[in-house]
Design a protein around this motif. Structure first.
Motif, PDB file in Angstrom:
ATOM      1  N   PRO A  71      21.509 -29.570 108.781  1.00 20.60           N
ATOM      2  CA  PRO A  71      22.554 -30.252 108.030  1.00 20.60           C
ATOM      3  C   PRO A  71      22.999 -29.389 106.852  1.00 20.60           C
ATOM      4  O   PRO A  71      22.170 -28.753 106.204  1.00 20.60           O
ATOM      5  CB  PRO A  71      21.856 -31.524 107.532  1.00 20.60           C
ATOM      6  N   ILE A  72      24.293 -29.353 106.594  1.00 19.13           N
ATOM      7  CA  ILE A  72      24.807 -28.642 105.421  1.00 19.13           C
ATOM      8  C   ILE A  72      24.956 -29.657 104.298  1.00 19.13           C
ATOM      9  O   ILE A  72      25.753 -30.600 104.379  1.00 19.13           O
ATOM     10  CB  ILE A  72      26.159 -27.954 105.730  1.00 19.13           C
ATOM     11  N   LEU A  73      24.128 -29.471 103.256  1.00 20.23           N
ATOM     12  CA  LEU A  73      24.136 -30.393 102.117  1.00 20.23           C
ATOM     13  C   LEU A  73      25.462 -30.238 101.365  1.00 20.23           C
ATOM     14  O   LEU A  73      25.999 -29.136 101.326  1.00 20.23           O
ATOM     15  CB  LEU A  73      22.982 -30.076 101.166  1.00 20.23           C
ATOM     16  N   ARG A  74      25.911 -31.330 100.737  1.00 18.35           N
ATOM     17  CA  ARG A  74      25.351 -32.651 100.772  1.00 18.35           C
ATOM     18  C   ARG A  74      25.736 -33.452 102.003  1.00 18.35           C
ATOM     19  O   ARG A  74      24.928 -34.185 102.562  1.00 18.35           O
ATOM     20  CB  ARG A  74      25.962 -33.470  99.607  1.00 18.35           C
ATOM     21  N   ALA A  75      27.028 -33.399 102.326  1.00 18.71           N
ATOM     22  CA  ALA A  75      27.564 -34.392 103.260  1.00 18.71           C
ATOM     23  C   ALA A  75      26.860 -34.376 104.624  1.00 18.71           C
ATOM     24  O   ALA A  75      26.726 -35.410 105.266  1.00 18.71           O
ATOM     25  CB  ALA A  75      29.066 -34.205 103.415  1.00 18.71           C
ATOM     26  N   GLY A  76      26.397 -33.193 105.054  1.00 14.25           N
ATOM     27  CA  GLY A  76      25.743 -33.104 106.356  1.00 14.25           C
ATOM     28  C   GLY A  76      24.463 -33.913 106.425  1.00 14.25           C
ATOM     29  O   GLY A  76      24.010 -34.294 107.513  1.00 14.25           O
ATOM     30  N   LEU A  77      23.884 -34.188 105.248  1.00 13.90           N
ATOM     31  CA  LEU A  77      22.661 -34.996 105.213  1.00 13.90           C
ATOM     32  C   LEU A  77      22.910 -36.396 105.772  1.00 13.90           C
ATOM     33  O   LEU A  77      22.018 -37.002 106.373  1.00 13.90           O
ATOM     34  CB  LEU A  77      22.178 -35.090 103.762  1.00 13.90           C
TER      35      LEU A  77
END
Ligand SMILES: O=P(O)(O)OC[C@H]1O[C@H](OP(=O)(O)OP(=O)(O)O)[C@H](O)[C@@H]1O
Ligand SMILES: O=c1cc[nH]c(=O)[nH]1
Ligand SMILES: [Mg+2]
Length: 208
Positions: A71-77
């Motif tokens: 996941p690419i932080l933040r939104a991917g979390l």
């Protein structure tokens, strides 16, 4: 692009500016699980035989090394739980990246990944593919560590971002796929996807 009425239904509510943060989180989670089904179509499996109460049955099992979910932080979390629900044995690496809202250039502020990704299938999670700067940098990083198969799962993509990915990765021989719930019209002058859903990170976690 995932072409399914349930995906379209959930995405419509996700876009709606009146959808509150708890509902946004739940819908993002549900959408990822639907997209993950499509994205893992080529996940590597090996033939096995199991014994049912009635006799032997031919089947398959996921092979090792396990897929890596990033996941690419933040939104991917906000997409991680939905993905690992489908791939519970996957390992998880993290990339923290942020786009400068003025220059639209992405920088990496955190990296927690295996050094050697040889032979690994990787699934990158980021809800928004806008200019493509973030995702292209993430995929190059994984390929530089030896990943030999990369699939990005995005909730929304802009045509400009898809074109940037193709151009940026054209000299790479490793297959890179993008699975998305929809390809929107274009980017506006601020680099936001139109009609999009706004700032995915802010809608998931609040404005910081
Ligand atoms: O395709 P691009 O033009 O690079 O833009 C897309 C990126 O922008 C957003 O992240 P943001 O920088 O807002 O960070 P956040 O997830 O912490 O909110 C989004 O989650 C993507 O990572
Ligand atoms: O539309 C966009 C573009 C980048 N990042 C977002 O969260 N939304
Ligand atoms: Mg953001």
């Amino acid at each position: 692009m995932a072409d399914h009425p349930l995906v379209a239904h959930k995405l419509t509510t996700l876009r709606d500016e009146t959808t509150d943060s708890p509902t946004f989180r739940r819908l993002a989670d549900e959408l990822v699980t639907l997209l993950a089904y499509e994205a893992t179509r080529d996940v590597r499996v090996a033939d096995v035989t199991v014994t049912t109460p009635v006799g032997p049955a031919e089947g398959v099992r996921l092979t090792r090394p396990q897929p890596l979910v990033v996941p690419i932080l933040r939104a991917g979390l906000g997409m991680l739980d939905g993905m690992t629900r489908l791939l519970p044995t996957a390992e998880v690496g993290f990339l923290g990246m942020v786009r400068d809202e003025g220059t639209l250039k992405a920088t990496t502020y955190a990296t927690r990944l295996p050094d050697d990704l040889s032979g690994r299938q990787c699934y990158v999670l980021d809800p928004m593919l806008a200019t493509g700067g973030t995702l292209a940098a993430a995929v190059h990083l994984l390929l530089d560590r030896g990943a030999d198969d990369v699939t990005a799962i995005c909730l929304l993509a802009a045509p400009e971002g898809i074109a940037h990915m193709e151009e940026s990765l054209k000299d790479r021989t490793v297959p890179v796929r993008i699975v998305t719930a929809a390809i929107d019209s274009h980017l506006n002058e601020s680099g936001f996807i139109v009609p999009g859903l706004g700032d995915a990170g802010d809608r998931l976690y609040g404005v910081v």
